[in-house]
Structure formats: C-alpha cells, structure tokens
Write a protein that holds these residues in place. Structure first.
Motif, PDB file in Angstrom:
ATOM      1  N   ALA A 108       0.830  -1.212   0.000  1.00  0.00           N
ATOM      2  CA  ALA A 108       0.000   0.000   0.000  1.00  0.00           C
ATOM      3  C   ALA A 108       0.861   1.256   0.000  1.00  0.00           C
ATOM      4  CB  ALA A 108      -0.936  -0.003   1.212  1.00  0.00           C
ATOM      5  N   GLY A 109       0.834   1.984  -1.102  1.00  0.00           N
ATOM      6  CA  GLY A 109       1.545   3.259  -1.181  1.00  0.00           C
ATOM      7  C   GLY A 109       0.586   4.352  -0.729  1.00  0.00           C
ATOM      8  N   VAL A 110       0.849   4.926   0.430  1.00  0.00           N
ATOM      9  CA  VAL A 110      -0.088   5.890   1.020  1.00  0.00           C
ATOM     10  C   VAL A 110       0.439   7.303   0.771  1.00  0.00           C
ATOM     11  CG1 VAL A 110      -1.223   6.598   3.163  1.00  0.00           C
ATOM     12  CG2 VAL A 110      -0.679   4.191   2.772  1.00  0.00           C
ATOM     13  N   ARG A 111      -0.317   8.107   0.031  1.00  0.00           N
ATOM     14  CA  ARG A 111       0.123   9.464  -0.342  1.00  0.00           C
ATOM     15  C   ARG A 111      -0.907  10.503   0.100  1.00  0.00           C
ATOM     16  NH1 ARG A 111       3.742   8.270  -4.729  1.00  0.00           N
ATOM     17  NH2 ARG A 111       4.546   6.213  -4.270  1.00  0.00           N
ATOM     18  N   PRO A 112      -0.742  11.052   1.291  1.00  0.00           N
ATOM     19  CA  PRO A 112      -1.692  12.085   1.737  1.00  0.00           C
ATOM     20  C   PRO A 112      -1.446  13.388   0.974  1.00  0.00           C
ATOM     21  CG  PRO A 112      -0.325  11.242   3.556  1.00  0.00           C
ATOM     22  CD  PRO A 112       0.286  10.784   2.286  1.00  0.00           C
ATOM     23  N   ILE A 113      -2.515  14.030   0.568  1.00  0.00           N
ATOM     24  CA  ILE A 113      -2.415  15.319  -0.127  1.00  0.00           C
ATOM     25  C   ILE A 113      -3.245  16.321   0.657  1.00  0.00           C
ATOM     26  CG2 ILE A 113      -2.894  16.578  -2.284  1.00  0.00           C
ATOM     27  CD1 ILE A 113      -0.818  14.412  -2.730  1.00  0.00           C
ATOM     28  N   ARG A 114      -2.583  17.283   1.292  1.00  0.00           N
ATOM     29  CA  ARG A 114      -3.377  18.319   1.963  1.00  0.00           C
ATOM     30  C   ARG A 114      -2.684  19.663   1.849  1.00  0.00           C
ATOM     31  NH1 ARG A 114      -2.620  19.633   7.814  1.00  0.00           N
ATOM     32  NH2 ARG A 114      -0.892  18.384   8.588  1.00  0.00           N
ATOM     33  N   TRP A 115      -3.500  20.682   1.840  1.00  0.00           N
ATOM     34  CA  TRP A 115      -2.983  22.021   1.650  1.00  0.00           C
ATOM     35  C   TRP A 115      -2.526  22.588   2.992  1.00  0.00           C
ATOM     36  CZ3 TRP A 115      -4.734  26.948   3.229  1.00  0.00           C
ATOM     37  CH2 TRP A 115      -4.033  28.009   2.623  1.00  0.00           C
ATOM     38  N   PHE A 116      -1.378  23.232   3.010  1.00  0.00           N
ATOM     39  CA  PHE A 116      -0.857  23.818   4.252  1.00  0.00           C
ATOM     40  C   PHE A 116      -1.088  25.316   4.275  1.00  0.00           C
ATOM     41  CE2 PHE A 116       1.056  19.799   4.754  1.00  0.00           C
ATOM     42  CZ  PHE A 116       1.326  19.681   6.106  1.00  0.00           C
ATOM     43  N   PRO A 117      -1.663  25.823   5.383  1.00  0.00           N
ATOM     44  CA  PRO A 117      -1.908  27.266   5.481  1.00  0.00           C
ATOM     45  C   PRO A 117      -0.595  28.034   5.311  1.00  0.00           C
ATOM     46  CG  PRO A 117      -2.726  26.086   7.435  1.00  0.00           C
ATOM     47  CD  PRO A 117      -2.006  25.095   6.605  1.00  0.00           C
ATOM     48  N   GLY A 118      -0.675  29.132   4.613  1.00  0.00           N
ATOM     49  CA  GLY A 118       0.515  29.971   4.467  1.00  0.00           C
ATOM     50  C   GLY A 118       1.197  29.798   3.128  1.00  0.00           C
ATOM     51  N   PHE A 251      -1.313   3.923 -12.432  1.00  0.00           N
ATOM     52  CA  PHE A 251      -2.247   5.052 -12.283  1.00  0.00           C
ATOM     53  C   PHE A 251      -1.879   5.842 -11.015  1.00  0.00           C
ATOM     54  CE2 PHE A 251      -6.012   2.701 -14.512  1.00  0.00           C
ATOM     55  CZ  PHE A 251      -5.397   2.872 -15.731  1.00  0.00           C
ATOM     56  N   GLY A 252      -1.552   5.116  -9.954  1.00  0.00           N
ATOM     57  CA  GLY A 252      -1.220   5.760  -8.684  1.00  0.00           C
ATOM     58  C   GLY A 252       0.069   6.568  -8.785  1.00  0.00           C
ATOM     59  N   ASP A 253       1.009   6.051  -9.563  1.00  0.00           N
ATOM     60  CA  ASP A 253       2.273   6.754  -9.784  1.00  0.00           C
ATOM     61  C   ASP A 253       2.001   8.128 -10.399  1.00  0.00           C
ATOM     62  OD1 ASP A 253       5.087   6.985  -9.930  1.00  0.00           O
ATOM     63  OD2 ASP A 253       5.074   6.354 -12.023  1.00  0.00           O
ATOM     64  N   ILE A 254       1.143   8.145 -11.399  1.00  0.00           N
ATOM     65  CA  ILE A 254       0.854   9.397 -12.110  1.00  0.00           C
ATOM     66  C   ILE A 254       0.005  10.327 -11.233  1.00  0.00           C
ATOM     67  CG2 ILE A 254      -0.293  10.389 -14.127  1.00  0.00           C
ATOM     68  CD1 ILE A 254       0.362   7.629 -15.524  1.00  0.00           C
ATOM     69  N   LEU A 255      -1.050   9.773 -10.643  1.00  0.00           N
ATOM     70  CA  LEU A 255      -1.946  10.629  -9.838  1.00  0.00           C
ATOM     71  C   LEU A 255      -1.241  11.219  -8.622  1.00  0.00           C
ATOM     72  CD1 LEU A 255      -5.448   8.890  -9.824  1.00  0.00           C
ATOM     73  CD2 LEU A 255      -4.604  10.708 -11.308  1.00  0.00           C
ATOM     74  N   SER A 256      -0.225  10.521  -8.091  1.00  0.00           N
ATOM     75  CA  SER A 256       0.418  11.083  -6.896  1.00  0.00           C
ATOM     76  C   SER A 256       1.219  12.334  -7.249  1.00  0.00           C
ATOM     77  CB  SER A 256       1.247  10.047  -6.139  1.00  0.00           C
ATOM     78  OG  SER A 256       2.369   9.686  -6.858  1.00  0.00           O
ATOM     79  N   ASP A 257       1.800  12.397  -8.451  1.00  0.00           N
ATOM     80  CA  ASP A 257       2.475  13.639  -8.849  1.00  0.00           C
ATOM     81  C   ASP A 257       1.450  14.741  -9.114  1.00  0.00           C
ATOM     82  OD1 ASP A 257       4.857  12.192  -8.718  1.00  0.00           O
ATOM     83  OD2 ASP A 257       5.713  13.213 -10.452  1.00  0.00           O
ATOM     84  N   LEU A 258       0.306  14.362  -9.694  1.00  0.00           N
ATOM     85  CA  LEU A 258      -0.752  15.351  -9.915  1.00  0.00           C
ATOM     86  C   LEU A 258      -1.236  15.887  -8.556  1.00  0.00           C
ATOM     87  CD1 LEU A 258      -2.863  16.896 -11.527  1.00  0.00           C
ATOM     88  CD2 LEU A 258      -4.202  14.800 -11.725  1.00  0.00           C
ATOM     89  N   GLY A 259      -1.386  14.992  -7.590  1.00  0.00           N
ATOM     90  CA  GLY A 259      -1.806  15.398  -6.246  1.00  0.00           C
ATOM     91  C   GLY A 259      -0.808  16.367  -5.639  1.00  0.00           C
ATOM     92  N   ALA A 260       0.478  16.046  -5.778  1.00  0.00           N
ATOM     93  CA  ALA A 260       1.511  16.941  -5.235  1.00  0.00           C
ATOM     94  C   ALA A 260       1.433  18.300  -5.929  1.00  0.00           C
ATOM     95  CB  ALA A 260       2.895  16.319  -5.425  1.00  0.00           C
ATOM     96  N   GLY A 261       1.162  18.290  -7.236  1.00  0.00           N
ATOM     97  CA  GLY A 261       1.030  19.541  -7.989  1.00  0.00           C
ATOM     98  C   GLY A 261      -0.098  20.413  -7.440  1.00  0.00           C
ATOM     99  N   LEU A 262      -1.162  19.787  -6.952  1.00  0.00           N
ATOM    100  CA  LEU A 262      -2.310  20.535  -6.431  1.00  0.00           C
ATOM    101  C   LEU A 262      -1.971  21.344  -5.192  1.00  0.00           C
ATOM    102  CD1 LEU A 262      -5.135  17.845  -6.570  1.00  0.00           C
ATOM    103  CD2 LEU A 262      -4.891  19.855  -8.029  1.00  0.00           C
ATOM    104  N   ILE A 263      -0.951  20.891  -4.472  1.00  0.00           N
ATOM    105  CA  ILE A 263      -0.585  21.630  -3.261  1.00  0.00           C
ATOM    106  C   ILE A 263       0.748  22.356  -3.455  1.00  0.00           C
ATOM    107  CG2 ILE A 263      -1.945  20.253  -1.640  1.00  0.00           C
ATOM    108  CD1 ILE A 263       0.791  18.776  -1.021  1.00  0.00           C
ATOM    109  N   GLY A 264       1.153  22.504  -4.699  1.00  0.00           N
ATOM    110  CA  GLY A 264       2.294  23.366  -4.991  1.00  0.00           C
ATOM    111  C   GLY A 264       3.571  22.669  -5.392  1.00  0.00           C
ATOM    112  N   GLY A 265       3.618  21.345  -5.310  1.00  0.00           N
ATOM    113  CA  GLY A 265       4.832  20.668  -5.762  1.00  0.00           C
ATOM    114  C   GLY A 265       5.212  19.506  -4.870  1.00  0.00           C
ATOM    115  N   MET A 266       6.369  18.925  -5.213  1.00  0.00           N
ATOM    116  CA  MET A 266       6.770  17.695  -4.533  1.00  0.00           C
ATOM    117  C   MET A 266       7.303  17.954  -3.116  1.00  0.00           C
ATOM    118  SD  MET A 266       6.101  15.723  -7.039  1.00  0.00           S
ATOM    119  CE  MET A 266       6.754  14.133  -6.608  1.00  0.00           C
ATOM    120  N   GLY A 267       7.646  19.181  -2.838  1.00  0.00           N
ATOM    121  CA  GLY A 267       8.301  19.491  -1.564  1.00  0.00           C
ATOM    122  C   GLY A 267       7.426  19.325  -0.329  1.00  0.00           C
ATOM    123  N   MET A 268       6.098  19.184  -0.537  1.00  0.00           N
ATOM    124  CA  MET A 268       5.196  19.046   0.619  1.00  0.00           C
ATOM    125  C   MET A 268       4.447  17.719   0.594  1.00  0.00           C
ATOM    126  SD  MET A 268       5.628  21.831   2.335  1.00  0.00           S
ATOM    127  CE  MET A 268       4.351  21.591   3.558  1.00  0.00           C
TER     128      MET A 268
END
Ligand code: ATP
Length: 372
Positions: A108-118, A251-268
C-alpha cells in the motif's frame, strides 16, 4: 530522565541519492530534536547504503546487508533513489525503493495530499484550502509487474504486461477501507473511490469487481467508482470533494504527482509504503538532480513522511506518545510556514533546506506545548 527500561526502536535510514541525502540529514536533526523534547520510546537511527551512486561504485543498487537491516528494523526511512545518468544496461533507472517494495511486500503506497496554510495556493478556488485526501497506490503488481520483465520482439514490438490478482486487489482495497474508517472517526473526508479503467480493460474490470466485494464488507463507509481519466479532471476541478482513492500501481504513480502539484509541488508531499510486516517512509519526490547539492531542497515532504512513520509506529506498538511526536512535527511545519517569514524556494520564496529546517525546529517547542 528516561528510565533504563525505555523502549528502543530501530530505524533503518537510507538517504540514497541527490537531495535524498540532504533532506534526510535535515529530518534526522528534526527527529532528534523532537525526541529530546518528549518522553516515550527512543528511536535509534542507523544509516545504510543504497541507490544509484552506490550502484555506480559497486554494481549493486540494494546491497544484501542493507536489505537485511531493513528486514530487521522497526521501520525504514528513505530519502530518494535514482540518478538519470546512472542506468541499468536496459536503460531503466536504479530504483532501490522499488526493489524494497517487492522484497518487503510493501503493497500500500499511502500518499496524503493536503494544503498547508501559508503556502501560495495553486488553485484559485477558495475551497482548495480544504484539500485533504489520501491516494492509495497498489505497489506490488499492476503495470509495474513488468519492471525487469519487459520484452522486445524482433526489434519492433515492445511488451509490458499488467498483472492484477485477486489477493493483491483485495488487500489494497481492504487497506483503503481501514484507512477510511480511521478518517471517518477523525471527521475527515472518508468516501473511498476505486479509480480504474474498467470500461476498457479486463484487468481493470477485475480490479473493480474485487474492490466491490471488499466494499460489501464495509457498509458503513461510502464508496464510488471513477475512471482514471475522469479522476484526473476531478482532482483539478474539485479535489476538496475527495477522501480516499485506491488505484492500480501505474495510475497511482501518475496521480500522486498530480496530487503533489495541487498543493504546490513535490516538496510538501509525503508518503508511506506499507505492508503487513514492514513499512518504509519517504518523500514522494525523487532525487531532483536539477537542485541537488545546492541546499535548495524543501525538506518538509521528508519531515511529514517521518511524522507518518511515527504514527505507524505508535499504532503498531500501542504507544500514543509517538503519535504526539507526529502531531508535533506536523504542527511545527504548519507554524513555520504559516507566518510568511519562511517560504521554501519551490514555493517562490527564498528559504533553502537549512532555513526551513531551522524554522521547523524553532517552532517545535510551541508545537509540543499542549500536546502532552
Ligand atoms: P522520480 O522519477 O525519481 O520520482 P522525478 O523525475 O519525478 O523523480 P523529482 O526528483 O521528484 O523528479 O523532481 C521533479 C521536480 O520537482 C524537479 O524540478 C525538482 O527540482 C523538484 N523537486 C522535487 N523535490 C523537491 C523538493 N524537496 N524541494 C524542491 N523541489 C523539489
């Protein structure tokens, strides 16, 4: 003072390549500071070699001694692996993280995507502040089953085969419903979405069928289906409606980068590779050769992966004080970033690895206050 019977947990540390080594160093600094300021089990960190640079020197990407240490450890922290100029003879990249997934059955590759205030918002819609979903990627089969097994016929036709099994689909679906139940209890979005391409591929229709069988045993959790193409749109158009997504490996490989993009990039974007016996935690990003060695990497994805590790250890060892440390790290990251004084380089600011790390460690004391 800690009692002489304080529990010790062994953490195998694999910094790997490129910025993996930089964010790992920062992360160990943060984990040690968190540990020094709290009670509970002591984490003992031991570094081990693996990765592309190691392969270039020795011809081995994941030495047997490292694999054995990972098997024995209570958890594994991984930086990043791979380097574009260092490849196997067939042209593919060195990726010990993929070898570990198979060797330790981290399904199970678990990739939480959430936006950080600030942090600057990627999506203009104000509802984007509510982005808080988890992508679960099956990691032991799917199209990645073909890694090392691909075939080229007569120099003209290349084949990579997708493998979907009942057992593989069932356990990752079960994992998704388990996580959804935890999220529901914590009042977080918990609807489970099976992401597939069941309208075209037999393998994907089978994945969906097994998902439905597992879902039937969890009537208390809402569920739905989505095709991968439609999900790509939903993730951009209204990601705040999502709870838990479960999908095939590629599919998960691709969507996880898209998810990271939604919160500004891979750094978070943190991640956990979780199995029934072992677990490995690593930032969702790679070794980032374009910024490696320059102190520019945002270490927060690594920090948040370490928090996921603490949560996993807390659950496994029935040790809530480790979960408190996880909350402290998350809060310290939030505090450090929310004031606007520390904006990582990848978010258009000027804070490099050292400055972000110092700000998070400084925020730790306030983050820990009130948690005990
Ligand atoms: P892999 O295939 O190994 O996952 P990748 O090819 O997807 O790697 P990354 O190494 O993740 O690539 O980097 C993608 C982009 O994101 C690069 O421009 C890189 O500089 C940037 N990036 C990745 N991680 C970070 C980070 N922690 N801080 C700042 N920028 C990052």
């Amino acid at each position: 003072m800690r009692s002489p019977t304080t529990q010790t947990l062994d953490i195998a540390v694999l910094p790997g390549d490129g910025i993996g080594t930089e964010v790992m160093q920062a992360c160990l600094e943060l984990l040690r500071a968190t540990q020094a300021a709290s009670t509970g089990p002591v984490l003992r960190f031991t570094e081990h070699a693996a990765g592309a640079q190691y392969y270039a020197r020795t011809g081995v990407a994941l030495p047997e001694a490292t694999l054995e240490a990972c098997r024995r450890a209570d958890a594994i922290l991984f930086g990043a692996g791979g380097w574009p100029q260092i490849r196997y003879p067939d042209g593919t990249e060195i990726a010990p993280q993929l070898d570990l997934r198979l060797a330790l059955d981290l399904y199970a590759g678990v990739r939480p995507i959430r936006w950080f205030p600030g942090l600057p918002k990627v999506l203009a819609d104000p509802r984007a502040q509510a982005i808080d979903f988890v992508l679960i990627r099956e990691q032991t089969e799917g199209l990645f089953y073909s890694r090392g097994r691909g075939r080229i016929d007569d120099g003209h036709t290349a084949w990579d085969t997708m493998r979907i099994t009942r057992a593989g689909s069932a356990r990752v679906s079960e994992f998704a419903f388990g996580l959804a139940a935890q999220r529901k209890a914590a009042s977080k979005p918990s609807r489970v979405t099976c992401v597939d391409k069941a309208n075209v591929f037999t393998s994907m229709a089978f994945f969906r069928k097994v998902f439905d069988e597992v879902a039937a045993a969890h009537p208390e959790i809402e569920r739905e289906h989505a095709y991968i193409d439609a999900m790509a749109l939903t993730m951009v158009a209204k990601p705040w409606t999502l709870g838990v997504l479960v999908t095939e490996n590629m599919f998960g490989d691709i969507l996880s980068d898209l998810g990271a993009g939604l919160i500004g990039g891979m750094g978070m974007a943190p991640s956990g590779d979780i199995g029934d016996r072992h677990a490995l935690f690593q930032p969702a990003h790679g070794s980032a050769p374009d910024i490696a060695g320059q102190g520019k990497a945002n270490p927060c994805a690594m920090f948040l992966s370490a928090a996921m590790m603490l949560d996993w250890l807390a659950q496994r060892h029935g040790e809530p004080r480790l979960a408190l440390r996880a909350r402290a790290i998350e809060r310290a990251v939030e505090r450090a970033l929310s004031g606007g004084a520390t904006v990582p380089l990848d978010y258009g600011g000027s804070a490099g690895t050292g400055q972000v790390t110092a700000a998070v460690i400084e925020a730790l004391a306030a983050a820990l206050r009130g948690l005990d």
